[in-house]
Design an enzyme around this catalytic site. Sequence first.
Site, PDB file in Angstrom:
ATOM      1  N   GLN A  27       1.641  12.755   5.220  1.00 16.63           N
ATOM      2  CA  GLN A  27       2.594  12.404   4.172  1.00 16.63           C
ATOM      3  C   GLN A  27       2.118  12.922   2.827  1.00 16.63           C
ATOM      4  O   GLN A  27       0.923  13.092   2.592  1.00 16.63           O
ATOM      5  CB  GLN A  27       2.845  10.900   4.123  1.00 16.63           C
ATOM      6  CG  GLN A  27       1.689  10.063   3.662  1.00 16.63           C
ATOM      7  CD  GLN A  27       1.957   8.574   3.827  1.00 16.63           C
ATOM      8  OE1 GLN A  27       2.558   8.139   4.791  1.00 16.63           O
ATOM      9  NE2 GLN A  27       1.493   7.796   2.879  1.00 16.63           N
ATOM     10  N   GLY A  28       3.107  13.169   1.981  1.00 15.45           N
ATOM     11  CA  GLY A  28       2.818  13.644   0.641  1.00 15.45           C
ATOM     12  C   GLY A  28       3.798  13.030  -0.340  1.00 15.45           C
ATOM     13  O   GLY A  28       4.809  12.444   0.044  1.00 15.45           O
ATOM     14  N   TYR A  29       3.478  13.201  -1.616  1.00 17.06           N
ATOM     15  CA  TYR A  29       4.247  12.561  -2.685  1.00 17.06           C
ATOM     16  C   TYR A  29       4.833  13.625  -3.606  1.00 17.06           C
ATOM     17  O   TYR A  29       4.111  14.433  -4.175  1.00 17.06           O
ATOM     18  CB  TYR A  29       3.360  11.588  -3.454  1.00 17.06           C
ATOM     19  CG  TYR A  29       2.968  10.421  -2.575  1.00 17.06           C
ATOM     20  CD1 TYR A  29       3.725   9.258  -2.566  1.00 17.06           C
ATOM     21  CD2 TYR A  29       1.901  10.519  -1.692  1.00 17.06           C
ATOM     22  CE1 TYR A  29       3.406   8.213  -1.725  1.00 17.06           C
ATOM     23  CE2 TYR A  29       1.575   9.466  -0.855  1.00 17.06           C
ATOM     24  CZ  TYR A  29       2.333   8.322  -0.874  1.00 17.06           C
ATOM     25  OH  TYR A  29       2.029   7.291  -0.032  1.00 17.06           O
ATOM     26  N   MET A  30       6.174  13.581  -3.748  1.00 18.27           N
ATOM     27  CA  MET A  30       6.864  14.483  -4.669  1.00 18.27           C
ATOM     28  C   MET A  30       6.919  13.874  -6.065  1.00 18.27           C
ATOM     29  O   MET A  30       6.875  14.577  -7.060  1.00 18.27           O
ATOM     30  CB  MET A  30       8.273  14.783  -4.158  1.00 18.27           C
ATOM     31  CG  MET A  30       8.240  15.590  -2.865  1.00 18.27           C
ATOM     32  SD  MET A  30       9.849  16.241  -2.380  1.00 18.27           S
ATOM     33  CE  MET A  30      10.743  14.751  -2.049  1.00 18.27           C
TER      34      MET A  30
END
Length: 154
Positions: A27-30
């Site tokens: 998962q990653g964060y925009m």
Amino acid sequence: MAIETERKFLLHYLPSSLLVNGTLIRQGYMVNKKDMVVRVRLSGDSAFLTVKGATRNASRKEYEYPIPQQDATEMLRLFCKKPLIEKTRYQIEFKGFEWVIDQFSGDNQGLVVAEIELDSIDQPFEKPDWIGKEVTHDPRYFNSNLIETPYSTW
């Protein structure tokens, strides 16, 4: 509108006999602000876009939508701050509740946490013997903060 209420704990020990059928999560964060995060997650064969509000007393507004895996893969590559969160998630039933154990890898290797979702912050539940110190209100353990200050740098 959905409200997520969860409590997070470290573990006294890892219940390895219970850790079966884990799901790999990337998962990653925009968007990663104190009052809002926008997250992209690949979880096994599924992908999601999630928007979460500010945490207040272990609760926050949460909106989650399934998206195509290809879109999630591209968003993780193009729009998300690195390092990505990488972990294997296990789900364990105990005394009528589902516990989620996240065993982190990558830049957060060595970190293992357990979470329980509740209807309210003061809902009673019995802790398994492998549950240790509560870290619900310690921001270092928020996934969104682990990209800024990975566990390996503590």
